[in-house]
Design a protein around this motif. Sequence first.
Motif, short mmCIF file in Angstrom:
data_model
loop_
_atom_site.label_atom_id
_atom_site.label_comp_id
_atom_site.label_asym_id
_atom_site.label_seq_id
_atom_site.Cartn_x
_atom_site.Cartn_y
_atom_site.Cartn_z
N MET A 114 -66.69 70.81 78.19
CA MET A 114 -68.01 70.93 77.56
C MET A 114 -68.30 69.66 76.79
O MET A 114 -67.39 68.99 76.29
CB MET A 114 -68.06 72.14 76.63
N PRO A 115 -69.60 69.29 76.68
CA PRO A 115 -69.97 68.14 75.87
C PRO A 115 -69.76 68.43 74.38
O PRO A 115 -69.71 69.59 73.95
CB PRO A 115 -71.46 67.96 76.18
N VAL A 116 -69.68 67.37 73.60
CA VAL A 116 -69.45 67.49 72.15
C VAL A 116 -70.45 68.41 71.46
O VAL A 116 -70.05 69.22 70.61
CB VAL A 116 -69.45 66.10 71.49
N PRO A 117 -71.76 68.33 71.75
CA PRO A 117 -72.69 69.18 71.00
C PRO A 117 -72.42 70.68 71.12
O PRO A 117 -72.86 71.47 70.27
CB PRO A 117 -74.05 68.83 71.62
N GLU A 118 -71.68 71.10 72.17
CA GLU A 118 -71.39 72.52 72.35
C GLU A 118 -70.12 72.97 71.63
O GLU A 118 -69.84 74.18 71.57
CB GLU A 118 -71.28 72.84 73.85
#
Length: 346
Positions: free
Chosen positions: A192-196
């Motif tokens: 998952m990307p960092v914002p998630e």
Amino acid sequence: MRLKTLLTTIAVGAVSVAMAGSVAAQEYTFKLHHMLPATSPAQKSMLEPWAAQVEENSGGRVKIEMFPAMTLGGTPPELVQQARDGVVDIIWTVNGYTPGQFPRTEVFELPGVYLNDISAANKAMYDMFDEYLADDYKGLEVMWLHVHAGQAIMSVDTEIRSPEDMSGLKIRIPSRTGGWVIEALGAAPIAMPVPEVPAALSKKVVDATFLPWEIIPVIKAQDQIQYFIEGANETRFGTTTFQVSMNQGKWDSLPDDIKAAFKDASGREWWDEVGNVWRAGDDFGIKMAEDSGREHIMLSEEETNAFITALEPVQDRWIEEVTAKGMDGAALVEMAKETIAENTDK
């Protein structure tokens, strides 16, 4: 009073003329799109100073507008395609968000290739770029590449001191090479990307995440993580590669002096300085966690070596995969190691 009013009017008029001249001088405007907030160290300490240098080099003819936190739309994995398609002019992104598209550059992500020296890895990528890495970036004009301080373990509530302690845990990773690291340690990778990440931690979708310390203040990791774990001498378990790149068509359309404004701001010294920026951010982040009463664990040499041994198959797996695609994976690993060593402490 009349004289004062007249002088004020003249002064305001002069400022307006100066501002108009400045705007008129900005002949080239570029949109830079990325995934982190405007307050993140990546924007404040890296992207903004670089953009300011490009603008200065151009004599005010260039303006780079920042669009953080995906404000132009899409998701972080779409950033590379946005740049290639010309939807945006410039991107900063994680290479691993688009798995398999940057296979040569992946060599710098591997545990055992990258250990703990950000600037050395950045300079090694610069030195190897033209001959070894450039084919990864068709449709893009690379401004610079970099790594972060490396994958450390942020564990919600499990104290981890050995590979066995990770067995069965669900761990967030940023890239496929990170996934291989987690699998080699007996855990389950979740990409998952960092914002998630904050929501995944709070809902216990993951038990831990692999990230550098610089992200701690950005995602407020100190509010959800109890244990912050790294190897001896700041050794990390691989790293992540990033790029700042421009749409190739946009680049090709620029005159030589504007191209020079970008390239002069993006030389080898800058790749080195980016390493210093990320090291400072890493130090700041872990201090924030410690000041919040969280436990910062630096493994012993013996404990660190146990992880390094457990992760040896990751290099073999990568070599086998890229060699099957026609690249000399073993030679890339050795060249990356040698070039990092040549740049260490320089």
